[in-house]
Design an enzyme around this catalytic site. Structure first.
Site, PDB file in Angstrom:
ATOM      1  N   CYS A 135       3.917 121.100  17.792  1.00 15.71           N
ATOM      2  CA  CYS A 135       3.764 119.768  17.198  1.00 15.71           C
ATOM      3  C   CYS A 135       5.135 119.163  16.916  1.00 15.71           C
ATOM      4  CB  CYS A 135       2.924 119.868  15.924  1.00 15.71           C
ATOM      5  SG  CYS A 135       2.552 118.280  15.180  1.00 15.71           S
ATOM      6  N   CYS A 136       6.006 119.958  16.268  1.00 17.34           N
ATOM      7  CA  CYS A 136       7.358 119.469  16.009  1.00 17.34           C
ATOM      8  C   CYS A 136       8.083 119.187  17.324  1.00 17.34           C
ATOM      9  CB  CYS A 136       8.150 120.495  15.202  1.00 17.34           C
ATOM     10  SG  CYS A 136       7.772 120.534  13.439  1.00 17.34           S
ATOM     11  N   CYS A 217       6.660 115.643   7.124  1.00 10.74           N
ATOM     12  CA  CYS A 217       5.361 115.044   7.425  1.00 10.74           C
ATOM     13  C   CYS A 217       4.363 115.351   6.305  1.00 10.74           C
ATOM     14  CB  CYS A 217       4.834 115.603   8.738  1.00 10.74           C
ATOM     15  SG  CYS A 217       5.848 115.142  10.141  1.00 10.74           S
ATOM     16  N   CYS A 220       2.370 118.611   6.439  1.00  7.91           N
ATOM     17  CA  CYS A 220       3.080 119.888   6.344  1.00  7.91           C
ATOM     18  C   CYS A 220       3.977 119.967   5.112  1.00  7.91           C
ATOM     19  CB  CYS A 220       3.934 120.112   7.594  1.00  7.91           C
ATOM     20  SG  CYS A 220       2.989 120.071   9.115  1.00  7.91           S
ATOM     21  N   CYS A 243      12.160 122.483  11.762  1.00  7.11           N
ATOM     22  CA  CYS A 243      11.238 121.687  12.558  1.00  7.11           C
ATOM     23  C   CYS A 243      11.495 121.810  14.057  1.00  7.11           C
ATOM     24  CB  CYS A 243      11.320 120.225  12.157  1.00  7.11           C
ATOM     25  SG  CYS A 243      12.896 119.477  12.519  1.00  7.11           S
TER      26      CYS A 243
HETATM   27  S1  SF4 Z   1       6.261 118.671  10.382  1.00  7.19           S
HETATM   28 FE1  SF4 Z   1       4.098 119.131  10.814  1.00  7.19          FE
HETATM   29  S2  SF4 Z   1       3.117 117.213  11.463  1.00  7.19           S
HETATM   30 FE2  SF4 Z   1       5.346 116.918  11.475  1.00  7.19          FE
HETATM   31  S3  SF4 Z   1       5.883 117.257  13.568  1.00  7.19           S
HETATM   32 FE3  SF4 Z   1       6.160 119.219  12.524  1.00  7.19          FE
HETATM   33  S4  SF4 Z   1       4.210 120.325  12.647  1.00  7.19           S
HETATM   34 FE4  SF4 Z   1       3.865 118.190  13.277  1.00  7.19          FE
END
Ligand code: SF4
Length: 432
Positions: A135-136, A217, A220, A243
């Protein structure tokens, strides 16, 4: 905010990188030139060495205002990159506007993830939960790498005290992609940050007053308690502390999504798979995105039902699993996997038809095991909408959309929806 929807916009405006000059100066020498707390000196040196070739990357988080104030003092026109992951708190987005206005920053560049990446890897917006590294990667690392193409160096607000991993952070780093990363605040303490904010009467992020000491985010990030590591609220409960945009501290670039490893074929293409198999020792109360064997489900149904996370079911007809024993439970599952130990074993097709037609299950139904491309039409007819494909030849055929369609069936499926086209005439009997 001066939105730069094209993530490359900032880079195109910049001049060519100067790694040779910086290398000549020597990172080690640079790191010996400044006092530990001389953040403005470090920043000024970086801006001079990389004139027109330097960007600042900011999360607009709890303490970002200190570095951003230094930007405003040094050069309000410096590009400031904000990674708008589309998962931020509303308070953060509002704070970006506030800071930009109050400090007079002229080049705040908001980088959004590539919509194609979101559609392909995170269509249900759950990747942060199933695979936060990936995701990151798509929401931060990929957009940032593209934007940094045109810069020789970038400035971060990281400090040594934030985590043990950052305990050896220097002022200047040479990254694995041949750029200079500058950390002017590396040696600053929490008290230094606080004192600077107070001395300059800087606007506070709205969530700081609610116990957030490090803000990323919304999905998270959680507030931290007294005495906790300031970043303890980031990815709480997960073995994750960075991240991805900073993984290259040891000259490594994080790329957790590896296309060759995708085995899930769905909606006409191979996609990242958020699901895993049940493993010995897993806890029914806490597992998530896991295909639970049917017998395990039956043994611990109550615990699974109290589990708030997405759960899947693994059905192995060849091992004696009977769909009828979980027919009334199917609505609990976000995904049901049916095993095919051999392509000649047709029991998986029967299980799929029961799941779809008798019990009306509408979630993902995937075929796993000995999956061949030339049987794709049969899987689909029986209700499968996803295939886990490990055979390389099958993968190539599916990727090339070279799967033969079958238009004539001996056994119609789908509760009468499918009409056989003139086959088996010997079965036709006049209606009496
Ligand atoms: S902090 Fe969480 S929501 Fe944001 S990009 Fe990373 S995994 Fe995704």
């Amino acid at each position: 905010m001066a939105l730069a929807e094209d993530v490359r916009a900032g880079g195109q405006a910049a001049t060519v990188k100067q790694p040779d000059k910086l290398r000549a100066l020597g990172i080690v020498a640079l790191n010996g030139m400044f006092g530990e707390r001389d953040a403005p000196g470090v920043f000024k040196q970086a801006a001079e060495l990389l004139a027109g070739d330097l960007a600042v990357v900011s999360s607009f988080g709890a303490d970002s205002i200190v570095l951003l104030h230094m930007v405003a003092e040094l050069d309000r026109d410096l590009p400031v990159i904000f990674l708008n992951t589309q998962k931020h708190f509303d308070e953060t987005l509002a704070y970006v506007e506030t800071v930009e206005r109050e400090l007079g920053l002229t080049r705040v560049i908001s980088l959004a993830p590539d919509p194609a990446d979101l559609e392909r890897f995170d269509p249900n917006e759950v990747l942060w939960e199933t695979d936060p590294d990936s995701c990151c990667h798509i929401r931060k690392t990929v957009p940032l790498q593209a934007a940094l193409e045109g810069f020789g160096g970038w400035v971060t607000g990281r400090r040594r005290y934030q985590t043990s991993d950052r305990g050896v952070l220097p002022h200047f780093e040479l990254t694995g992609d041949d750029r200079i990363k500058i950390n002017p605040l590396a040696y600053w303490t929490y008290e230094d940050i606080d004192a600077y904010k107070t001395a300059h009467k800087l606007p506070e992020h709205p969530l700081v007053g609610k116990g957030y000491r490090s803000i990323g985010c919304a999905t998270c990030t959680s507030a931290v308690g007294q005495g906790e590591d300031p970043r303890a609220g980031r990815w709480r409960g997960l073995n994750k502390a960075e991240c991805g945009i900073h993984f290259d501290f040891n000259a490594e670039i994080a790329s957790p999504i590896r296309h060759a490893e995708w085995t899930l074929f769905k909606s006409g293409r191979f996609v990242a798979d958020p699901w895993r198999q049940w493993e010995e020792g897993d806890d029914p109360a806490t597992v998530r995105f896991t295909h639970v064997p049917l017998a395990v489900w039956l043994d611990s149904r109550d615990a699974f039902e109290a589990n708030p996370h997405p759960i899947g079911l693994m059905v192995e007809p060849a091992e004696g699993d009977r769909v009828e024993t979980v027919g009334d439970d199917l609505s609990h599952f976000n995904s049901v996997a049916v095993g095919f130990p051999a392509f000649t074993d047709g029991r998986g097709y029967s299980a799929a038809r029961l799941i779809r037609e008798r019990y009306g299950y509408r979630g993902e139904l995937r075929a796993v095991g000995d999956i061949l491309a030339d049987q794709a039409a049969f899987y689909r007819r029986c209700g499968f909408d996803a295939l886990v494909v490990r055979d390389e030849a099958a993968r190539r055929l599916l990727e090339a959309d070279a799967v033969a369609e079958v238009s004539v069936y001996l056994q119609p499926v789908g509760a009468g929806r499918e009409v056989p086209v003139g086959t088996r005439p010997f079965l036709r009997r006049p209606v009496r």
